[in-house]
Design a protein around this motif. Structure first.
Motif, PDB file in Angstrom:
ATOM      1  N   MET A   1       0.832  -1.173   0.000  1.00 50.24           N
ATOM      2  CA  MET A   1       0.000   0.000   0.000  1.00 50.24           C
ATOM      3  C   MET A   1       0.890   1.255   0.000  1.00 50.24           C
ATOM      4  SD  MET A   1      -3.165   0.617   2.514  1.00 50.24           S
ATOM      5  CE  MET A   1      -3.175   2.111   3.440  1.00 50.24           C
ATOM      6  N   ALA A   2       0.538   2.205  -0.836  1.00 48.26           N
ATOM      7  CA  ALA A   2       1.331   3.426  -0.964  1.00 48.26           C
ATOM      8  C   ALA A   2       1.206   4.286   0.283  1.00 48.26           C
ATOM      9  CB  ALA A   2       0.865   4.204  -2.191  1.00 48.26           C
ATOM     10  N   LEU A   3       2.298   4.954   0.627  1.00 49.18           N
ATOM     11  CA  LEU A   3       2.289   5.860   1.763  1.00 49.18           C
ATOM     12  C   LEU A   3       1.527   7.135   1.419  1.00 49.18           C
ATOM     13  CD1 LEU A   3       6.034   5.691   2.902  1.00 49.18           C
ATOM     14  CD2 LEU A   3       4.088   4.535   3.946  1.00 49.18           C
ATOM     15  N   THR A   4       0.873   7.707   2.419  1.00 52.25           N
ATOM     16  CA  THR A   4       0.254   9.017   2.234  1.00 52.25           C
ATOM     17  C   THR A   4       1.355  10.069   2.203  1.00 52.25           C
ATOM     18  OG1 THR A   4       0.009   9.480   4.594  1.00 52.25           O
ATOM     19  CG2 THR A   4      -1.798   8.260   3.516  1.00 52.25           C
ATOM     20  N   GLU A   5       1.020  11.258   1.731  1.00 58.03           N
ATOM     21  CA  GLU A   5       2.006  12.345   1.726  1.00 58.03           C
ATOM     22  C   GLU A   5       2.430  12.683   3.152  1.00 58.03           C
ATOM     23  OE1 GLU A   5       3.426  13.436  -1.190  1.00 58.03           O
ATOM     24  OE2 GLU A   5       2.185  11.820  -1.993  1.00 58.03           O
ATOM     25  N   LYS A   6       1.508  12.595   4.109  1.00 58.98           N
ATOM     26  CA  LYS A   6       1.847  12.847   5.512  1.00 58.98           C
ATOM     27  C   LYS A   6       2.839  11.813   6.015  1.00 58.98           C
ATOM     28  CE  LYS A   6      -0.218  13.359  10.110  1.00 58.98           C
ATOM     29  NZ  LYS A   6      -1.492  13.494  10.854  1.00 58.98           N
ATOM     30  N   GLU A   7       2.618  10.545   5.700  1.00 58.64           N
ATOM     31  CA  GLU A   7       3.546   9.489   6.128  1.00 58.64           C
ATOM     32  C   GLU A   7       4.922   9.693   5.503  1.00 58.64           C
ATOM     33  OE1 GLU A   7       0.413   5.803   6.892  1.00 58.64           O
ATOM     34  OE2 GLU A   7       1.098   6.226   4.857  1.00 58.64           O
ATOM     35  N   LYS A   8       4.963  10.095   4.231  1.00 54.78           N
ATOM     36  CA  LYS A   8       6.245  10.395   3.582  1.00 54.78           C
ATOM     37  C   LYS A   8       6.938  11.553   4.294  1.00 54.78           C
ATOM     38  CE  LYS A   8       4.675   9.192  -1.082  1.00 54.78           C
ATOM     39  NZ  LYS A   8       4.377   9.790  -2.405  1.00 54.78           N
ATOM     40  N   MET A   9       6.168  12.600   4.603  1.00 57.98           N
ATOM     41  CA  MET A   9       6.721  13.793   5.249  1.00 57.98           C
ATOM     42  C   MET A   9       7.375  13.434   6.578  1.00 57.98           C
ATOM     43  SD  MET A   9       4.661  17.206   6.530  1.00 57.98           S
ATOM     44  CE  MET A   9       3.882  16.404   7.951  1.00 57.98           C
ATOM     45  N   ILE A  10       6.649  12.718   7.416  1.00 55.23           N
ATOM     46  CA  ILE A  10       7.134  12.405   8.756  1.00 55.23           C
ATOM     47  C   ILE A  10       8.326  11.452   8.722  1.00 55.23           C
ATOM     48  CG2 ILE A  10       6.481  11.272  10.932  1.00 55.23           C
ATOM     49  CD1 ILE A  10       3.715  12.601  10.601  1.00 55.23           C
ATOM     50  N   SER A  11       8.403  10.607   7.690  1.00 57.04           N
ATOM     51  CA  SER A  11       9.486   9.623   7.616  1.00 57.04           C
ATOM     52  C   SER A  11      10.718  10.117   6.864  1.00 57.04           C
ATOM     53  CB  SER A  11       8.968   8.329   6.979  1.00 57.04           C
ATOM     54  OG  SER A  11       8.639   8.554   5.616  1.00 57.04           O
ATOM     55  N   GLY A  12      10.727  11.376   6.424  1.00 55.96           N
ATOM     56  CA  GLY A  12      11.905  11.937   5.787  1.00 55.96           C
ATOM     57  C   GLY A  12      12.003  11.713   4.296  1.00 55.96           C
ATOM     58  N   GLN A  13      10.909  11.286   3.666  1.00 59.40           N
ATOM     59  CA  GLN A  13      10.899  11.100   2.224  1.00 59.40           C
ATOM     60  C   GLN A  13      10.408  12.374   1.534  1.00 59.40           C
ATOM     61  OE1 GLN A  13       9.021   7.375   0.951  1.00 59.40           O
ATOM     62  NE2 GLN A  13       9.118   6.671   3.068  1.00 59.40           N
ATOM     63  N   VAL A  14      10.652  12.476   0.244  1.00 59.61           N
ATOM     64  CA  VAL A  14      10.112  13.590  -0.536  1.00 59.61           C
ATOM     65  C   VAL A  14       8.593  13.453  -0.557  1.00 59.61           C
ATOM     66  CG1 VAL A  14      10.007  14.637  -2.831  1.00 59.61           C
ATOM     67  CG2 VAL A  14      12.195  13.810  -1.921  1.00 59.61           C
ATOM     68  N   TYR A  15       7.920  14.574  -0.345  1.00 62.40           N
ATOM     69  CA  TYR A  15       6.457  14.577  -0.300  1.00 62.40           C
ATOM     70  C   TYR A  15       5.920  15.823  -0.981  1.00 62.40           C
ATOM     71  CZ  TYR A  15       7.005  17.989   3.455  1.00 62.40           C
ATOM     72  OH  TYR A  15       7.332  19.103   4.175  1.00 62.40           O
ATOM     73  N   GLN A  16       4.634  15.814  -1.254  1.00 64.85           N
ATOM     74  CA  GLN A  16       3.954  16.958  -1.853  1.00 64.85           C
ATOM     75  C   GLN A  16       3.312  17.796  -0.758  1.00 64.85           C
ATOM     76  OE1 GLN A  16       3.124  18.388  -5.029  1.00 64.85           O
ATOM     77  NE2 GLN A  16       5.055  17.369  -5.498  1.00 64.85           N
ATOM     78  N   ALA A  17       3.829  19.000  -0.555  1.00 60.51           N
ATOM     79  CA  ALA A  17       3.364  19.869   0.525  1.00 60.51           C
ATOM     80  C   ALA A  17       1.927  20.347   0.317  1.00 60.51           C
ATOM     81  CB  ALA A  17       4.289  21.071   0.654  1.00 60.51           C
ATOM     82  N   TRP A  18       1.460  20.347  -0.919  1.00 58.28           N
ATOM     83  CA  TRP A  18       0.111  20.856  -1.199  1.00 58.28           C
ATOM     84  C   TRP A  18      -0.940  19.761  -1.184  1.00 58.28           C
ATOM     85  CZ3 TRP A  18       0.159  25.512   0.092  1.00 58.28           C
ATOM     86  CH2 TRP A  18       1.291  26.290  -0.111  1.00 58.28           C
ATOM     87  N   ASP A  19      -0.586  18.604  -0.633  1.00 58.57           N
ATOM     88  CA  ASP A  19      -1.554  17.531  -0.413  1.00 58.57           C
ATOM     89  C   ASP A  19      -2.695  18.064   0.474  1.00 58.57           C
ATOM     90  OD1 ASP A  19      -2.285  14.548  -0.135  1.00 58.57           O
ATOM     91  OD2 ASP A  19      -2.015  15.185   1.959  1.00 58.57           O
ATOM     92  N   GLU A  20      -3.917  17.681   0.163  1.00 53.93           N
ATOM     93  CA  GLU A  20      -5.092  18.226   0.860  1.00 53.93           C
ATOM     94  C   GLU A  20      -5.048  17.989   2.365  1.00 53.93           C
ATOM     95  OE1 GLU A  20     -10.000  18.038   0.762  1.00 53.93           O
ATOM     96  OE2 GLU A  20      -8.826  16.823  -0.646  1.00 53.93           O
ATOM     97  N   GLU A  21      -4.665  16.790   2.797  1.00 52.92           N
ATOM     98  CA  GLU A  21      -4.589  16.506   4.234  1.00 52.92           C
ATOM     99  C   GLU A  21      -3.580  17.428   4.923  1.00 52.92           C
ATOM    100  OE1 GLU A  21      -3.812  12.730   7.267  1.00 52.92           O
ATOM    101  OE2 GLU A  21      -2.959  12.644   5.238  1.00 52.92           O
ATOM    102  N   LEU A  22      -2.421  17.617   4.293  1.00 52.86           N
ATOM    103  CA  LEU A  22      -1.389  18.468   4.889  1.00 52.86           C
ATOM    104  C   LEU A  22      -1.813  19.933   4.903  1.00 52.86           C
ATOM    105  CD1 LEU A  22       1.857  16.841   3.444  1.00 52.86           C
ATOM    106  CD2 LEU A  22       0.817  16.531   5.707  1.00 52.86           C
TER     107      LEU A  22
END
Length: 195
Positions: A1-22
């Motif tokens: 299962m793919a990580l959410t952008e929040k999970e990527k953010m917290i784990s130090g991976q590249v993420y999309q800051a404009w994700d709706e949840e974030l």
């Protein structure tokens, strides 16, 4: 299962800051920071309630206004935490702060960063690396702490310093980049305080 952008953010991976949840979570934190910054300094109970809502835990942390952060829930402050006026904490990744830590006016603690490549940066990609600050640390006025840094116990960082690399315990550090200039012998002071 793919990580959410929040999970990527917290784990130090590249993420999309404009994700709706974030975006929604940043808006919630901005609303709480606004409420804190508009509450009279003498209304201590009301201010403490807002701080607890922002950090999402019961805390004795005291934060002076103005104060801004990205999320709040990634700030894990120990007992006796104090942030003076004008501090900003970009807590995209976890920030762990030990007991009895003091932030002077204008301190910036930033876990967030952007790619050097302009196309990647323009796409909204970000990264965030956790920051750890030990017990009994004092950050002087306008100190900046950069992503991924660990600061040891009993460190004093001089005003205007920029912390780009880990700093060892029991030191006074200054400069840009901040470097140890003196080792502290805190054993005598600790014994004196224990009396």
């Amino acid at each position: 299962m793919a990580l959410t952008e929040k999970e990527k953010m917290i784990s130090g991976q590249v993420y999309q800051a404009w994700d709706e949840e974030l975006v929604n979570e940043r808006q919630k934190a901005k609303k709480l920071c606004f409420a804190l910054n508009q509450t009279c300094p003498t209304e201590q109970e009301a201010r403490q309630a807002i701080i607890n809502d922002l950090l999402e835990r019961e805390s004795d942390a005291w934060i002076e206004s103005p104060f801004n952060c990205d999320y709040g829930y990634n700030i894990k402050a120990g007992k006796g935490f104090y942030a003076n006026h004008g501090c900003t904490i970009l807590d995209c990744a976890p920030i762990t702060i030990g007991d009895n830590c003091l932030l002077a006016p204008g301190v910036v603690i930033a876990t967030a960063g952007h790619p050097l490549d302009p196309v990647e940066r323009a796409s909204g990609d970000e990264f965030a690396y956790a920051i750890t600050i030990g017990n009994d640390v004092w950050l002087g006025a306008n100190v900046t702490v950069c992503p991924g840094v660990t600061i040891g116990d009993n460190v004093v960082i001089g005003a205007g310093s920029v912390v780009t690399k880990d700093l060892p315990a029991n030191t006074v550090c200054v400069g840009s980049p901040a470097k140890p200039i003196r080792t502290l012998d805190i054993s005598e002071n600790k014994a004196e305080l224990a009396k």
